[in-house]
Every structure is written in C-alpha cells, then in structure tokens.
Design an enzyme around this catalytic site. Structure first.
Site, PDB file in Angstrom:
ATOM      1  N   GLN A   1      -7.670  -5.266   9.322  1.00 31.31           N
ATOM      2  CA  GLN A   1      -6.553  -4.701  10.339  1.00 31.31           C
ATOM      3  C   GLN A   1      -7.230  -2.994  11.052  1.00 31.31           C
ATOM      4  OE1 GLN A   1      -2.633  -5.390   8.588  1.00 31.31           O
ATOM      5  NE2 GLN A   1      -3.296  -5.091   6.473  1.00 31.31           N
TER       6      GLN A   1
ATOM      7  N   ASP B   1      -3.396   7.611   4.017  1.00 34.68           N
ATOM      8  CA  ASP B   1      -3.084   6.126   4.934  1.00 34.68           C
ATOM      9  C   ASP B   1      -3.844   5.743   6.100  1.00 34.68           C
ATOM     10  OD1 ASP B   1      -1.587   4.019   4.219  1.00 34.68           O
ATOM     11  OD2 ASP B   1      -0.029   5.225   4.598  1.00 34.68           O
ATOM     12  N   GLU B   2      -3.551   4.220   6.385  1.00 30.45           N
ATOM     13  CA  GLU B   2      -3.991   3.760   7.765  1.00 30.45           C
ATOM     14  C   GLU B   2      -5.810   4.690   7.261  1.00 30.45           C
ATOM     15  OE1 GLU B   2      -2.766   1.196   8.011  1.00 30.45           O
ATOM     16  OE2 GLU B   2      -0.493   1.461   8.570  1.00 30.45           O
TER      17      GLU B   2
ATOM     18  N   ARG C   1       1.864 -10.778   9.787  1.00 26.32           N
ATOM     19  CA  ARG C   1       3.120 -10.717  10.332  1.00 26.32           C
ATOM     20  C   ARG C   1       3.681 -12.359   9.514  1.00 26.32           C
ATOM     21  NH1 ARG C   1       1.781  -6.371   8.541  1.00 26.32           N
ATOM     22  NH2 ARG C   1      -0.360  -7.228   8.748  1.00 26.32           N
TER      23      ARG C   1
ATOM     24  N   LYS D   1       1.013  -1.873   0.427  1.00 31.67           N
ATOM     25  CA  LYS D   1       0.480   0.241   0.112  1.00 31.67           C
ATOM     26  C   LYS D   1       1.055   1.492   0.012  1.00 31.67           C
ATOM     27  CE  LYS D   1      -0.707   0.611   5.134  1.00 31.67           C
ATOM     28  NZ  LYS D   1       0.072   1.638   4.937  1.00 31.67           N
ATOM     29  N   THR D   2       2.326   1.209   0.836  1.00 30.53           N
ATOM     30  CA  THR D   2       2.485   2.626   0.708  1.00 30.53           C
ATOM     31  C   THR D   2       3.117   2.422  -0.862  1.00 30.53           C
ATOM     32  OG1 THR D   2       4.049   1.876   2.726  1.00 30.53           O
ATOM     33  CG2 THR D   2       4.676   3.429   1.781  1.00 30.53           C
TER      34      THR D   2
END
Length: 724
Positions: free
Chosen positions: A251, A220-221, A607, A35-36
């Site tokens: 998330q 973002d987020e 993770r 995503k970044t």
C-alpha cells in the site's frame, strides 16, 4: 494482575504481534487486517503486562487525527491517562524535540514555525533579490525543491550542482533562504525534521536523552516514511530499545511526494534481530474481492509477500462494465447507486473512485442529472476548483461586462502587473460613475490615468476580452475555451505549480475543454455559438449551487484512490481502468512507477467490503482529445472466474488493431509464452521487462524497458526474444 483483557478478541497473528519478545518487529499489516488495533494493544500490553512506564514509550503516526485516536483508544483500554507518553506525528515530535533542546539546536526559545504561505513569500523575496525572474524561476517550484532537498536530508552545502545552471541557481536561493531562517529564528516544516535529526545525530547529550528514555518506539504507516524520517527514527533508537514498524509495502502509494517503499525492506537490514510478522486475515472484504487483490499485487516484484484471506463468504463476483465513453460510464455509475438506494442501502456506504481528479467532472454531471447527492472527499467539486474558476471567470466577463468579481478574478489569473493601487483606482472610478470595472478600466486608460507595467497589462487584458467577444461569433465554445486557457497563460501559470498539483491542474483545464466540447455537441445547429456559450455558463452556475450535500447528509462519496486510503465502503465503483489513464501514462515506461500504480489499484480494490464494480471506456475524451486506449492491464491480472462482465462487447470502429476483449481481459500471452511483466532478453538490447503491447498476430508490438537501452517498441515476429 490480570491483563488477559488486552489480548481478548485478537486473532493469533495479532496476539503474536502484540506479545512478541523479539527486540524489533516488522509488522506487515495487510488492508483491513486491524493494524491500528495491534498498535493500540501492543502499547497497552507493554504498559500493563511488561510494566513499562508510558513515558518510555513513543508512538509515531502520520496525522494528528490518527495520533489523537491512538491515545484515546489506549487510555480507554487501560482506563488511565497517558499524558507522559510521546504520541504524535513526525513533525509534532520533532517540534517537541526542538522546543526541549532549542539551545543545542541553535534556536531561541520562541522560534517561529513557518507555514507554506510565509515560506513562499520569503522565497519570492530572495529570488527577487538575486535577480531571478518569476517567469523563469517560479517561487513555488523553488519552494518545492527546497522542501524536497530537506526531505532527503540535504543542506544547501550538500547539494551537488555539477555545473548545471538550474541546480546552481536553486542552490543559491536555498543558501540565502537558510541564512534568512537562521537570522530571523524561523523553522519551516521540512526544517523541523532535518534539524531534529541533525540534533540527535550530532549532539551526544541529546542522543543520550533519547537512548536512555525511550525503551519502545512504535511507527505506524511505515511504508510512507521518507529519507529524513527514516534517518531520524534510526538515530533515536538505541541498541537496547525495541522498535516496532507497522506498515504494508503493498500500500505504498506516495512515492511522488518522497515516500520510500524501500524503507520497509531496509528496516530488516539496518536493525538486528528483526521478526517479520504478517497480518493477513482481512476483516473488511469478501473472499472474491481479496482473491482479486492478491492476484493483482502478485505481479509486483520485490514484495516482502503476504496473502490476504478472510473467514467471510466468497461473496459476489466483481462486475466489469465496458462503457462506450465517459458519459456512458458515469451514467452506469449513477444507475448502480440508484439501485443501491432503492434496495434500502445508504448512499454514504458507497464510493466512486478514480485515478485522476479530472475524471470527476463527467461523474458529477451524471449524479446531478439523476438527483443523487454526492460529496467530494478530500477535494473540491470540479467547478469549484481554482483553475476551473479562473478559466470560467473569463467566460463570464466576456458575456457580462458588468460581472465585477469575474473581472477581478480573470484580471489576476495569471498576474499581469496590475497592482492593488491600480485596482483601487478602477474600483473608485466605477463607484463614482456607477459603471462596471471593465468600463472604468477602459476610461482610465483613455485618460492616461494609469501608466507603466499596469497599463500594459490592463490594455492587453481588455484587448483579449474584446477579441474573444468577436471570436465566439464564428467559433465554437470549446475553441473559445482553448483560446482562453492557452493564450491568457493560464495553462503555463498553473503548470508551474510544483509536483503533482501542477499536473493535476493542467489535467483539469484540459478536462474543461472536453466538458465544453461535450456540451456544445448536444445542440447541433439549433443555437448560435454565443447562445451555446451563455447556456453553458447558466448550466455551470446552476450545477455549482445544486445538490450541495453537507457532512450530515446521506451522500455518495467521490474521491481519488489516493484519498481513499484507510477508508472502506460496502460498495465501490473503480472507474477509468484504461491504459495511459490507469496505469497513468507517466508511469508506463518506468517499472518502479508502474508497480506503484499497481499498488494504487490494490488499494482501490481493497476499499470494497461487499460489492466491487470495475469500469472502463472504449473511447474517452481526455485532455480535450478523444482517446481509444485498451483496457487496463490490471483487469487482465484478475482471474476471469472472479469477473462477471455484465454487457457484451459492442462493435465499434477504433483507429488501431486490438484483440477481442474476451481474449485479453484474462491474460495477454503470446505463443512464445511472453506476457506483461515478463522478463525477456534481446540479442542487441539485453535484458528487459515487458511493459505494454498493442495489436495482434504478425503486427503485434511489445513495449519493453531494457536495463541498459531504455524503453523500446519491438515487433514481436522479428524481435527473437528469449524468456528469462
């Protein structure tokens, strides 16, 4: 002008997200989907390919680190400076807004930003002026409530007390606090966003500035935004601006601090012409790990939906280990890490994750015994935590009256009305007579050199220390620790801290009782109670100074799952997968909280890159008590084909009727077709959702959250439930 380099090395969906011509985009970016990278390349695309002036682009992130990284990566990609572009956190951009429009905001140009400590001091002063006793109106709790109201966009005048004395009193403090901040030209962190929103919403000139300047806004987020952040974003976006929201509803794990996962779906309703783009290709984890994560999260309702996939190989099965207790679980984790290291891997590529901070204590002890260096990520080692140091300081002064630092710490935790002037008298007399602080205190009391509240507090403290000295002669170390934590008021003192912090501190104190109980059991009757206590203190001191891995050392990473968000490791051990621990007991009766727990488990699983271990314990000493909780429902929601249970179930006597694990780990389902998460109907209580179960056969009971009747436990054979 060739801009193809901006799209190089992007997959089809990433490229589509970067070049989308729709006015608004909601990019659902799954874990490890880049995503970044999409955000960076979209900004670069708009700047180069679409020839937008960087000054007309705003990018909003949640941390300064992420903002700096984003700016750096964009500049590296474009090989040019972007100093005119607004990139920052919500608070940073709100501060920039207020600095630019301070007059319109009713501020002076040199307004001061209050940090949390300064804010607390003001709240304490106002509470005192309003005759609100600290014991009944803890300032930290009031501070937390004021900030929570601001996060929800509420001024004191907007708070509805409905005759409730608690809310009415807090509202009075809030009202006076607002007046103080206005008079003294002060702005706290919550105020930055609230005032910035009110400024744009209520001042046409400021609104015109944002609407005319910013053609593109990227966030973002997005799943972590709260009410006031969402309102501010909505107010600065014009009818012709392009808004890109990047996030993952799967998330969203910060509901306890105000994040609203509903904002993700709300975005598609509040903004017109929204294209939903799903980034589902995962570049982090193996196929088996992703299938497990997908199967788990599919049990949540009202998802916008996405299914992670990877071009990586299927990978190894997920290893499931059933431990006898938390010590066995910790020993297993240490063995896995040792084997990992012996195969040529690095400790730093491994992580042990847990739901509750208190779980780290047993794991830390096992790693110390195995000489495995470790680092607590985003937190402190167990014996370095404030509440633990406070409790241990009592033990130290009980067994060593000359320990002056322990005297000062225990004397002030919790506060007893012994002020700095009294402490100065104690220090001066101790230095003059070459005696300990505790002896100096007794001498000053005997000579009536201290009076008032200070004398009362000091005398009570000394009496308690003497009683404990006698208490340990006939009682165990763990009983002494219970006495210290409860009688001194430490538990109440730390429990008053607002939000999750207070709950976490209480859990740690209860874990300290478990730690002392486990320690004393190793001695049988070889040592006296006093000798065991002294040996325990020696162990704590040695452990505190041992294996202190620096940031440059190769060390295993220990952290809560909340702290792990955004990180990745080749090997992950996800521990404590038991009902009431994970999912947490506080969440089981609330469908929304239970779904957030499941999202937290999803974050933990994703993770892992190559190896994933899941562990649970048949019995666990939790909060000072032995518990026998069944395996977490989250294990049962993972397909059995993906799991390799490496140790057969041991026969253990447990105080409840539980089905054999090999039956329940895959799925719990009754003959009537009822399973966890199933919607059911009861003739009397109406519609509800199955939250939990216990027992089997005719004695099986289901826990159901009914829409109108709340949570009920029903015996399955008599409930006559209808599956809907």
């Amino acid at each position: 002008m060739d801009v193809s380099y901006i799209l190089d090395n992007l997959n089809d969906q990433q490229r589509h997200a970067v070049t989308s011509e729709k006015q608004h985009s909601l990019v659902l970016a799954g874990a490890g989907s880049g995503k970044t990278r999409v955000l960076v390349h979209k900004i670069a695309w708009q700047s180069s390919a679409l020839q937008k002036n960087p000054a007309t682009i705003m990018a909003v992130t949640f941390t300064n680190k992420a903002a700096n990284e984003m700016r750096s990566r964009i500049e590296e990609l474009l090989q040019s400076s972007l100093m005119d572009m607004w990139v920052g956190t919500f608070h940073g951009l709100a501060h920039r807004t207020l600095k630019r429009f301070y007059k319109e905001a009713g501020l002076s140009s040199n307004f001061t930003i209050l940090d949390a400590d300064d804010q607390l001091r003001i709240v304490k002063r106002i509470s005192k002026e309003l005759n609100c006793d600290e014991a009944n109106w803890p300032a930290r709790q009031t501070q937390w409530q004021i900030n929570a109201w601001k996060d929800d966009g509420l001024r004191s005048k907007d708070v509805k007390d409905n005759g409730d004395f608690l809310t009415e009193t807090l509202k009075k403090i809030y009202t006076q606090y607002e007046k103080t901040c206005i008079d003294d030209n002060l702005v706290d962190f919550g105020e930055l966003l609230l005032k910035a929103y009110e400024l744009v919403d209520g001042n046409q000139n400021v609104k015109d500035f944002f609407h005319n300047r910013f053609q593109s806004i990227l966030v973002d987020e997005f799943q972590d935004t709260n009410t006031i952040q969402y309102k501010w974003l909505s107010s600065i976006a014009s009818d012709h601006s392009h808004v890109t929201a990047v996030g993952d509803d799967d998330q969203s794990i910060y509901g306890w601090r105000g994040a609203k996962v509903e904002n993700v779906s709300q975005f598609t309703e509040d903004f017109s012409d929204v294209e939903v783009i799903r980034l589902e290709q995962n570049y982090r984890s193996s196929g088996a790990i992703l299938e497990a994560a997908n199967s788990l999260i599919d049990n949540n309702n009202d998802r916008l939906g996405k299914n992670l996939w990877t071009e990586k190989i299927e990978g190894e099965q997920i290893v499931l280990y059933q431990a006898f207790n938390e010590q066995d679980e910790a020993r297993f984790a240490a063995e896995i890490l040792k084997d990992w290291m012996n195969k040529g891997e690095m400790y730093q590529d491994s992580a042990i994750l847990y739901r509750s901070n208190a779980q780290s204590r047993a794991i830390e002890e096992a790693l110390l015994r195995a000489n495995i260096p470790y680092r607590i990520y985003g937190g402190l080692r167990f014996y370095e935590r404030l509440e633990i140091k406070n409790a241990i300081s009592y033990l130290k002064i009980i067994f060593n009256h000359s320990d002056n630092p322990a005297f000062e710490r225990s004397m002030g935790s919790p506060p007893r009305g012994v002020g700095q002037k009294t402490l100065l008298k104690i220090r001066n007399l101790a230095k003059e007579r070459n005696i300990s602080y505790i002896k100096a205190s007794a001498m000053l009391l005997d000579e009536n050199m201290i009076g008032g509240r200070g004398a009362t507090g000091l005398r009570g403290y000394l009496d308690f220390i003497l009683r404990c000295k006698e208490f340990i002669k006939e009682n165990s170390l763990s009983h002494l620790m219970e006495e210290i934590i409860n009688v001194t008021g430490l538990k109440d003192y730390h429990g008053k801290e607002p939000g999750e912090k207070g709950k976490t501190r209480i859990e740690n104190l209860e874990e300290l009782i478990s730690a002392t109980r486990n320690y004393e059991q190793a001695f049988n009757e070889e040592k006296s109670f006093e000798e065991v206590a002294v040996a325990y203190l020696d162990m704590v001191s040695l452990d505190s100074g041992d294996m202190q891995a620096s940031e440059y050392d190769d060390a295993a990473q220990l952290m809560t799952i909340h702290s792990a968000k955004g990180l990745e490791f080749k090997l992950v051990l996800l521990t404590g997968l038991e009902e009431s621990l994970f999912p947490h007991g506080r969440s089981i009766e609330s469908q929304s909280q239970l779904e957030e727990e499941r999202r937290l488990c999803y974050v933990g699983i994703t993770r892992a890159m190559e190896k994933l271990y899941l562990t649970y314990a048949e019995s666990r000493r939790l909060h000072g008590q032995d518990t026998f909780n069944p395996p977490s429902r989250f294990i049962r929601e993972i397909p059995s084909k993906l799991i390799n249970e490496i140790r057969p179930r041991a026969e253990v006597n447990i105080p409840y009727n539980k089905k054999d694990f090999k039956e329940t780990k895959i799925s719990f389902q009754t003959n009537e077709g009822i399973s966890l998460g199933q919607k059911v109907r009861h003739k009397k209580f109406g519609d509800g959702v199955v939250l939990n179960y216990e027992g089997s056969g005719d004695s099986a009971r289901l826990q159901i959250n009914f829409e109108s009747a709340g949570t009920k436990w029903l015996v399955l054979s008599y409930a006559n439930l209808e599956v809907i």
